[in-house]
Design a protein around this motif. Structure first.
Motif, PDB file in Angstrom:
ATOM      1  N   GLY A 541      75.374   4.139 -12.704  1.00 37.78           N
ATOM      2  CA  GLY A 541      73.956   4.170 -12.423  1.00 37.78           C
ATOM      3  C   GLY A 541      73.610   3.723 -11.026  1.00 37.78           C
ATOM      4  N   VAL A 542      72.324   3.564 -10.779  1.00 34.54           N
ATOM      5  CA  VAL A 542      71.846   3.180  -9.458  1.00 34.54           C
ATOM      6  C   VAL A 542      72.239   1.749  -9.126  1.00 34.54           C
ATOM      7  N   GLU A 543      72.060   0.850 -10.082  1.00 28.12           N
ATOM      8  CA  GLU A 543      72.317  -0.565  -9.825  1.00 28.12           C
ATOM      9  C   GLU A 543      73.373  -1.173 -10.730  1.00 28.12           C
ATOM     10  N   SER A 544      73.704  -0.498 -11.814  1.00 28.93           N
ATOM     11  CA  SER A 544      74.661  -1.067 -12.758  1.00 28.93           C
ATOM     12  C   SER A 544      75.304   0.049 -13.561  1.00 28.93           C
ATOM     13  N   THR A 545      76.238  -0.319 -14.405  1.00 33.66           N
ATOM     14  CA  THR A 545      76.952   0.647 -15.223  1.00 33.66           C
ATOM     15  C   THR A 545      76.725   0.353 -16.696  1.00 33.66           C
ATOM     16  N   SER A 546      77.014   1.375 -17.515  1.00 33.62           N
ATOM     17  CA  SER A 546      76.962   1.198 -18.959  1.00 33.62           C
ATOM     18  C   SER A 546      77.887   2.235 -19.582  1.00 33.62           C
ATOM     19  N   LEU A 547      78.069   2.153 -20.887  1.00 31.14           N
ATOM     20  CA  LEU A 547      78.865   3.136 -21.607  1.00 31.14           C
ATOM     21  C   LEU A 547      77.939   4.013 -22.427  1.00 31.14           C
ATOM     22  N   ILE A 548      78.145   5.327 -22.366  1.00 34.54           N
ATOM     23  CA  ILE A 548      77.331   6.266 -23.133  1.00 34.54           C
ATOM     24  C   ILE A 548      78.253   7.199 -23.910  1.00 34.54           C
ATOM     25  N   ASP A 549      77.779   7.684 -25.044  1.00 32.96           N
ATOM     26  CA  ASP A 549      78.571   8.597 -25.852  1.00 32.96           C
ATOM     27  C   ASP A 549      78.663   9.964 -25.186  1.00 32.96           C
ATOM     28  N   ASP A 550      79.838  10.567 -25.245  1.00 37.97           N
ATOM     29  CA  ASP A 550      80.046  11.889 -24.658  1.00 37.97           C
ATOM     30  C   ASP A 550      79.744  12.953 -25.708  1.00 37.97           C
ATOM     31  N   ASP A 551      78.482  13.048 -26.093  1.00 37.81           N
ATOM     32  CA  ASP A 551      78.087  14.003 -27.123  1.00 37.81           C
ATOM     33  C   ASP A 551      76.807  14.757 -26.780  1.00 37.81           C
ATOM     34  N   ALA A 552      76.431  14.758 -25.501  1.00 36.72           N
ATOM     35  CA  ALA A 552      75.187  15.416 -25.111  1.00 36.72           C
ATOM     36  C   ALA A 552      75.245  16.909 -25.420  1.00 36.72           C
ATOM     37  N   ARG A 553      74.141  17.451 -25.926  1.00 37.18           N
ATOM     38  CA  ARG A 553      73.978  18.869 -26.204  1.00 37.18           C
ATOM     39  C   ARG A 553      75.142  19.405 -27.028  1.00 37.18           C
ATOM     40  N   ALA A 554      75.414  18.732 -28.143  1.00 28.70           N
ATOM     41  CA  ALA A 554      76.573  19.060 -28.980  1.00 28.70           C
ATOM     42  C   ALA A 554      76.520  20.497 -29.487  1.00 28.70           C
ATOM     43  N   ALA A 555      75.323  20.979 -29.867  1.00 25.91           N
ATOM     44  CA  ALA A 555      75.214  22.345 -30.386  1.00 25.91           C
ATOM     45  C   ALA A 555      75.598  23.365 -29.316  1.00 25.91           C
ATOM     46  N   SER A 556      75.168  23.132 -28.081  1.00 30.44           N
ATOM     47  CA  SER A 556      75.523  24.039 -26.992  1.00 30.44           C
ATOM     48  C   SER A 556      77.024  23.990 -26.718  1.00 30.44           C
TER      49      SER A 556
END
Length: 569
Positions: A541-556
């Motif tokens: 990110g701009v100022e820090s980091t985080s963990l996000i799931d790699d599941d965006a737009r699963a149907a696509s």
């Protein structure tokens, strides 16, 4: 004190001091089997730029696989002291007045559009060279790990000249993890990636990939003389260079050995991995071949003689012919005119098939993308104002083997004004279908192909993945394709420092978490888990980091995955 100052005052120094001064002013020199290489020294880094690794691919060797250079021309000495050559470039941008207004008001856009381009006057067909950078004073027995850089540019443009990879060297030294960086030149456009049935029959496909492979072989043969460890090579690329990294893992069904040893032990892929493609003798590649042949004045030659005709025309004629097709920054966008394509030998199948069947060298990897990969490539199609026009564009320009209903089915998985590309305001569409096209292009070429590769990756081989959002909120384009390049090579802030730390650690130990340097200033405060653990991405990110799931737009994702055989380039 500068060397010329020392030498001017040499008469005033005692003999011992004079000797030390002379040693410090002597240019770095390395003796190879092919001859002697003389470099330069600046700011703690020694540079050896433009070392030839292959014979000049000119005349009868134009449009032929590279031929190893066994010895330098007389007197056997290479003055590797300039910037080095660049291979012939295609004009990278097709800008309308609207695009000029949009792009050149965005922060960093001018840098992004010129990164990798050649220094004026350095383009030459005789360009198959490598550049080596190492810490000052590196001994021949140092056995430092090696980072092998492959530049991007749509397989049409780029060179090592504009990437200041040396910035990583002082940082690596300060962390007690010194490294050597090697940057490779490879043929571009029609010089390196021409397709067509005539090319296939001649064994002249995927020449740019073969150039890169010979560059890796040069490292195996020669890097020890520079103080490098040929058994500790990590390959790294961005965009087309990143696509090339996966191709190097998949060449010859994953056989990356040379003289009985692996050519590499790790890989880093920035914005690119798998690109599903039709064969080198398919309709799209044949259209490009026929266009180039006609532009070069070779159309009247018999099919079997067309390649020889291209080899026989003068450089300016062939260069102009190479540029007679659309560039990747134009209306046709990521429907590359030139790209690696399956030929049954170098690439035995489309890359997604090689991935799904495990026919690639599975080594530890870092792989990731920018949040808005597709926005830059969706700036050129302002005539697309309806869903029907979007379907028609995709079918005509990209997915020629898919039916209208198959392409319409893909488009239907994306809402008309999708939240993705994220980080771009809902009202920031420069034409009605801009955001939807941007999302589709970014997913199909970048985000989904990374996910597909990771899905095939062995559980026992570590893979780390990221998504960059540090330019979120940039008008219209968000964190667009190649915004990582300034942060890696030119800027110095918490984000760039943290990424450099992770990469240096990975090159040193194949683990980005190994003894992270404190210089990241708290930007990254936790361990980066492998993708296999929870299928998560490190969000930069701009100022820090985080963990996000790699599941965006699963149907696509599932739709594209199920239809990839029909959705090849």
């Amino acid at each position: 004190m500068r060397c010329n100052t020392v030498l001017a005052a040499v008469g005033l120094l005692v003999a011992a001091a004079t000797t030390n001064a002379a040693k410090s002013c002597k240019p770095p020199t390395v003796v190879l089997n092919a001859g002697t290489v003389i470099g330069t020294r600046q700011n703690g880094v020694e540079y050896f730029n433009g070392i030839p690794y292959a014979q000049a691919p000119t005349g009868a060797l134009r449009l032929k696989p590279p031929v190893r250079l066994e010895s330098f021309a007389s007197p056997g000495v290479i003055q590797a002291t300039g910037v080095g050559p660049a291979c012939p470039q295609m004009p990278a941008v097709d800008l309308t007045p609207l695009l000029l207004e949009v792009l050149f008001t965005l922060p960093g856009a001018q840098d992004t559009l010129t990164f990798g381009s050649a220094v004026p006057g350095t383009e030459t067909e005789d360009c198959l060279t490598v550049s080596v950078m190492r810490p000052k004073g590196t001994r021949a027995d140092a056995k430092l790990p090696v980072l092998f850089w492959i530049f991007g540019g749509g397989f049409e443009a780029g060179s090592p000249q504009m990437y200041n990879g040396s910035v990583l060297i002082p940082e690596s030294v300060s962390q007690g993890k010194p490294m050597i960086i090697v940057e490779v030149n490879y043929r571009l456009g029609a010089f390196g990636f021409l397709g067509g049935k005539q090319v296939l029959a001649d064994g002249a496909a995927n020449l740019g990939l073969l150039d890169q492979r010979m560059g890796l072989e040069w490292v195996a043969d020669n890097i020890a003389a520079f103080g490098g460890d040929p058994d500790a090579v990590t390959i790294w690329g961005e965009s087309a260079g990143s696509i090339s990294v996966f191709d190097q893992l998949a060449l010859y069904d994953g056989n990356n050995t040379y003289k009985g040893k692996p050519l590499l032990r790790g890989a880093i892929m920035n914005s690119g991995s798998i690109t599903p493609t039709e064969p080198v003798d398919g309709v799209r590649a044949q259209d490009v071949f026929d266009t180039v042949v006609a532009a070069a004045g070779c159309a009247s030659a018999a099919d079997s003689a067309k390649l020889e005709c291209l080899r026989g025309v003068d450089y300016d004629t062939f260069y102009a012919a190479s540029n007679s097709v659309p560039s990747y920054l134009s209306y046709t966008s990521l429907a590359f005119s030139y790209a690696p394509r399956l030929d049954g030998r170098v690439l035995t199948a489309s890359p997604e098939v090689l991935a799904e069947t495990g026919k690639y060298a599975a080594v530890p990897i870092i792989i990731g993308n920018q949040e808005n990969e597709g926005t830059l490539f969706a700036l050129f199609q302002s005539n697309i104002t309806t869903e029907a026009e979007l379907v028609s564009y995709l079918q005509t320009v990209f997915f020629r083997n898919a039916t209208t209903s198959e392409v319409a089915g893909l488009v239907a998985t994306y809402p008309p004004n999708p939240a993705s590309p994220a980080g771009v305001g809902a009202s920031e569409s420069i034409y009605p279908e801009f955001k939807r096209l941007a999302a589709i292009l970014g997913d199909w070429e970048f985000a989904f192909m990374s996910r597909l590769l990771l899905e095939t990756f062995p559980a026992t081989v570590p893979a780390w993945s990221y998504q960059a959002t540090y330019a979120s909120g940039t008008p219209i384009v968000g964190t667009y394709h190649s915004t990582d390049m300034p942060r890696l090579f030119y800027e110095k802030d918490a984000v760039s420092t943290a990424i450099q730390d992770l990469y240096i650690s990975f090159v040193h130990s194949l683990d980005p978490n190994n003894d992270k340097a404190p210089s990241s200033g708290g930007y990254l405060t936790f361990r980066w888990p492998t993708w296999q653990e929870k299928k998560q991405l490190l969000e930069l990110g701009v100022e820090s980091t985080s963990l996000i799931d790699d599941d965006a737009r699963a149907a696509s994702f599932e739709y594209i995955r199920a239809h990839l055989e029909r959705l090849r380039l």
